[in-house]
Design a protein around this motif. Structure first.
Motif, PDB file in Angstrom:
ATOM      1  N   VAL A  17       0.830  -1.196   0.000  1.00  0.00           N
ATOM      2  CA  VAL A  17       0.000   0.000   0.000  1.00  0.00           C
ATOM      3  C   VAL A  17       0.872   1.256   0.000  1.00  0.00           C
ATOM      4  O   VAL A  17       0.609   2.204  -0.746  1.00  0.00           O
ATOM      5  CB  VAL A  17      -0.970  -0.017   1.205  1.00  0.00           C
ATOM      6  CG1 VAL A  17      -1.713   1.301   1.348  1.00  0.00           C
ATOM      7  CG2 VAL A  17      -1.950  -1.177   1.080  1.00  0.00           C
ATOM      8  N   LEU A  18       1.916   1.263   0.823  1.00  0.00           N
ATOM      9  CA  LEU A  18       2.814   2.424   0.874  1.00  0.00           C
ATOM     10  C   LEU A  18       3.529   2.637  -0.451  1.00  0.00           C
ATOM     11  O   LEU A  18       3.651   3.774  -0.930  1.00  0.00           O
ATOM     12  CB  LEU A  18       3.828   2.263   2.014  1.00  0.00           C
ATOM     13  CG  LEU A  18       3.243   2.264   3.432  1.00  0.00           C
ATOM     14  CD1 LEU A  18       4.332   1.954   4.454  1.00  0.00           C
ATOM     15  CD2 LEU A  18       2.537   3.563   3.740  1.00  0.00           C
ATOM     16  N   ILE A  19       3.988   1.557  -1.061  1.00  0.00           N
ATOM     17  CA  ILE A  19       4.695   1.672  -2.344  1.00  0.00           C
ATOM     18  C   ILE A  19       3.753   2.153  -3.446  1.00  0.00           C
ATOM     19  O   ILE A  19       4.150   2.937  -4.307  1.00  0.00           O
ATOM     20  CB  ILE A  19       5.417   0.355  -2.698  1.00  0.00           C
ATOM     21  CG1 ILE A  19       6.601   0.156  -1.731  1.00  0.00           C
ATOM     22  CG2 ILE A  19       5.880   0.353  -4.149  1.00  0.00           C
ATOM     23  CD1 ILE A  19       7.255  -1.210  -1.794  1.00  0.00           C
ATOM     24  N   GLU A  20       2.488   1.726  -3.413  1.00  0.00           N
ATOM     25  CA  GLU A  20       1.515   2.248  -4.385  1.00  0.00           C
ATOM     26  C   GLU A  20       1.400   3.767  -4.241  1.00  0.00           C
ATOM     27  O   GLU A  20       1.388   4.495  -5.235  1.00  0.00           O
ATOM     28  CB  GLU A  20       0.137   1.613  -4.173  1.00  0.00           C
ATOM     29  CG  GLU A  20       0.014   0.226  -4.726  1.00  0.00           C
ATOM     30  CD  GLU A  20      -1.365  -0.384  -4.467  1.00  0.00           C
ATOM     31  OE1 GLU A  20      -2.289   0.324  -3.995  1.00  0.00           O
ATOM     32  OE2 GLU A  20      -1.511  -1.581  -4.740  1.00  0.00           O
ATOM     33  N   HIS A  22       3.705   5.752  -2.936  1.00  0.00           N
ATOM     34  CA  HIS A  22       4.985   6.309  -3.383  1.00  0.00           C
ATOM     35  C   HIS A  22       5.003   6.463  -4.903  1.00  0.00           C
ATOM     36  O   HIS A  22       5.459   7.485  -5.423  1.00  0.00           O
ATOM     37  CB  HIS A  22       6.145   5.421  -2.952  1.00  0.00           C
ATOM     38  CG  HIS A  22       6.426   5.432  -1.492  1.00  0.00           C
ATOM     39  ND1 HIS A  22       7.439   4.668  -0.946  1.00  0.00           N
ATOM     40  CD2 HIS A  22       5.853   6.110  -0.456  1.00  0.00           C
ATOM     41  CE1 HIS A  22       7.469   4.876   0.357  1.00  0.00           C
ATOM     42  NE2 HIS A  22       6.513   5.745   0.678  1.00  0.00           N
ATOM     43  N   ASN A  23       4.529   5.448  -5.595  1.00  0.00           N
ATOM     44  CA  ASN A  23       4.525   5.505  -7.062  1.00  0.00           C
ATOM     45  C   ASN A  23       3.605   6.613  -7.568  1.00  0.00           C
ATOM     46  O   ASN A  23       3.920   7.298  -8.547  1.00  0.00           O
ATOM     47  CB  ASN A  23       4.157   4.150  -7.655  1.00  0.00           C
ATOM     48  CG  ASN A  23       5.269   3.137  -7.471  1.00  0.00           C
ATOM     49  OD1 ASN A  23       6.446   3.495  -7.300  1.00  0.00           O
ATOM     50  ND2 ASN A  23       4.921   1.864  -7.473  1.00  0.00           N
ATOM     51  N   HIS A  24       2.479   6.808  -6.883  1.00  0.00           N
ATOM     52  CA  HIS A  24       1.581   7.912  -7.245  1.00  0.00           C
ATOM     53  C   HIS A  24       2.286   9.247  -7.024  1.00  0.00           C
ATOM     54  O   HIS A  24       2.204  10.153  -7.868  1.00  0.00           O
ATOM     55  CB  HIS A  24       0.293   7.823  -6.423  1.00  0.00           C
ATOM     56  CG  HIS A  24      -0.679   8.919  -6.710  1.00  0.00           C
ATOM     57  ND1 HIS A  24      -1.239   9.124  -7.945  1.00  0.00           N
ATOM     58  CD2 HIS A  24      -1.178   9.893  -5.912  1.00  0.00           C
ATOM     59  CE1 HIS A  24      -2.049  10.168  -7.898  1.00  0.00           C
ATOM     60  NE2 HIS A  24      -2.019  10.667  -6.668  1.00  0.00           N
ATOM     61  N   HIS A  25       3.010   9.385  -5.919  1.00  0.00           N
ATOM     62  CA  HIS A  25       3.739  10.622  -5.632  1.00  0.00           C
ATOM     63  C   HIS A  25       4.819  10.867  -6.691  1.00  0.00           C
ATOM     64  O   HIS A  25       5.005  12.007  -7.139  1.00  0.00           O
ATOM     65  CB  HIS A  25       4.384  10.562  -4.245  1.00  0.00           C
ATOM     66  CG  HIS A  25       3.389  10.436  -3.143  1.00  0.00           C
ATOM     67  ND1 HIS A  25       3.755  10.193  -1.849  1.00  0.00           N
ATOM     68  CD2 HIS A  25       2.039  10.496  -3.128  1.00  0.00           C
ATOM     69  CE1 HIS A  25       2.677  10.119  -1.092  1.00  0.00           C
ATOM     70  NE2 HIS A  25       1.628  10.292  -1.846  1.00  0.00           N
ATOM     71  N   LEU A  51      -1.223  17.704  -0.585  1.00  0.00           N
ATOM     72  CA  LEU A  51      -2.197  17.057   0.297  1.00  0.00           C
ATOM     73  C   LEU A  51      -1.919  15.565   0.436  1.00  0.00           C
ATOM     74  O   LEU A  51      -1.979  15.010   1.541  1.00  0.00           O
ATOM     75  CB  LEU A  51      -3.618  17.305  -0.209  1.00  0.00           C
ATOM     76  CG  LEU A  51      -4.070  18.770  -0.240  1.00  0.00           C
ATOM     77  CD1 LEU A  51      -5.464  18.884  -0.858  1.00  0.00           C
ATOM     78  CD2 LEU A  51      -4.024  19.403   1.136  1.00  0.00           C
ATOM     79  N   GLU A  52      -1.614  14.920  -0.688  1.00  0.00           N
ATOM     80  CA  GLU A  52      -1.307  13.484  -0.672  1.00  0.00           C
ATOM     81  C   GLU A  52      -0.060  13.189   0.159  1.00  0.00           C
ATOM     82  O   GLU A  52      -0.048  12.267   0.969  1.00  0.00           O
ATOM     83  CB  GLU A  52      -1.101  12.962  -2.099  1.00  0.00           C
ATOM     84  CG  GLU A  52      -2.354  12.642  -2.839  1.00  0.00           C
ATOM     85  CD  GLU A  52      -3.044  11.394  -2.328  1.00  0.00           C
ATOM     86  OE1 GLU A  52      -2.367  10.405  -1.976  1.00  0.00           O
ATOM     87  OE2 GLU A  52      -4.278  11.412  -2.278  1.00  0.00           O
ATOM     88  N   ALA A  53       0.999  13.948  -0.072  1.00  0.00           N
ATOM     89  CA  ALA A  53       2.262  13.699   0.619  1.00  0.00           C
ATOM     90  C   ALA A  53       2.118  13.915   2.127  1.00  0.00           C
ATOM     91  O   ALA A  53       2.618  13.123   2.926  1.00  0.00           O
ATOM     92  CB  ALA A  53       3.367  14.591   0.054  1.00  0.00           C
ATOM     93  N   LYS A  54       1.440  14.982   2.517  1.00  0.00           N
ATOM     94  CA  LYS A  54       1.262  15.258   3.940  1.00  0.00           C
ATOM     95  C   LYS A  54       0.385  14.207   4.611  1.00  0.00           C
ATOM     96  O   LYS A  54       0.685  13.740   5.717  1.00  0.00           O
ATOM     97  CB  LYS A  54       0.683  16.659   4.142  1.00  0.00           C
ATOM     98  CG  LYS A  54       1.683  17.765   3.814  1.00  0.00           C
ATOM     99  CD  LYS A  54       1.051  19.139   3.981  1.00  0.00           C
ATOM    100  CE  LYS A  54       2.037  20.246   3.702  1.00  0.00           C
ATOM    101  NZ  LYS A  54       1.456  21.583   3.963  1.00  0.00           N
ATOM    102  N   ALA A  55      -0.706  13.827   3.961  1.00  0.00           N
ATOM    103  CA  ALA A  55      -1.588  12.801   4.530  1.00  0.00           C
ATOM    104  C   ALA A  55      -0.866  11.461   4.621  1.00  0.00           C
ATOM    105  O   ALA A  55      -0.971  10.745   5.633  1.00  0.00           O
ATOM    106  CB  ALA A  55      -2.852  12.667   3.682  1.00  0.00           C
ATOM    107  N   HIS A  56      -0.131  11.124   3.571  1.00  0.00           N
ATOM    108  CA  HIS A  56       0.623   9.874   3.550  1.00  0.00           C
ATOM    109  C   HIS A  56       1.625   9.833   4.701  1.00  0.00           C
ATOM    110  O   HIS A  56       1.697   8.845   5.434  1.00  0.00           O
ATOM    111  CB  HIS A  56       1.354   9.723   2.208  1.00  0.00           C
ATOM    112  CG  HIS A  56       2.303   8.577   2.145  1.00  0.00           C
ATOM    113  ND1 HIS A  56       1.926   7.338   1.677  1.00  0.00           N
ATOM    114  CD2 HIS A  56       3.601   8.467   2.515  1.00  0.00           C
ATOM    115  CE1 HIS A  56       2.969   6.517   1.753  1.00  0.00           C
ATOM    116  NE2 HIS A  56       4.008   7.183   2.264  1.00  0.00           N
TER     117      HIS A  56
END
Length: 166
Positions: A17-20, A22-25, A51-56
């Motif tokens: 899930v984390l790598i998915e 990361h790939n989106h980022h 928003l994605e990076a901070k939430a992640h």
């Protein structure tokens, strides 16, 4: 390798899930890098990335890094990663306060992109393998559930820049 010989179940674990994410980022960073000036596309992509990076990062700290900090053998790695999360957030906030149409923004963005991609590589190549050895499949599934529950909540509270939500 046959599925029965694999250590991991077919169900996604926390690392998948984390790598998915990361790939989106990585994809967002690549797309932002291809934009020019203060275009609607750059503004929208940067907002999504921020928003994605901070939430992640916040959800990852709650799910994975809090668990790693509780294990003496992985405390240092966890502290290092969390410190980098805070550095990335500061860089994102600085970018949000810089005029996107300037060369200064692009220089700062490319610095953030390089730092962020380095951080992702460190997590995937150094921290995740250590964590996979440390935790059982059940613990990894529990961390995944925590991450997936926290990320939407963190995203709803996140801001693009350093401002706070009311």
């Amino acid at each position: 390798m046959a599925a029965s010989a694999s250590k991991k179940p077919l169900k996604k674990d926390i690392f998948d899930v984390l790598i998915e994410d990361h790939n989106h980022h990585r994809e967002l960073l690549k797309r932002i890098n291809e934009t020019v000036g203060k275009s609607e596309e750059r503004v929208a992509l940067f907002e999504e990335f921020a928003l994605e990076a901070k939430a992640h990062a916040a959800a990852e700290e709650q799910a994975l890094y809090s668990t790693l900090m509780a294990h003496p053998d992985t405390t240092d790695e966890a502290r290092h990663a969390v410190a980098e999360h805070h550095e990335m957030e500061e860089l994102i906030n600085e970018l949000a306060e810089t005029d996107m149409g300037t060369g200064a923004w692009l220089v700062k963005f490319r610095g953030l992109k390089e730092e962020y991609e380095h951080h992702l590589e460190e997590e995937e190549n150094d921290i995740f393998p250590i964590a996979e050895e440390e935790f059982s499949d059940a613990e990894e599934q529990r961390m995944r559930k925590v991450f997936e529950a926290r990320k939407p909540k963190e995203k709803s509270n996140a801001t693009v820049g350093g401002e706070t939500r009311d």
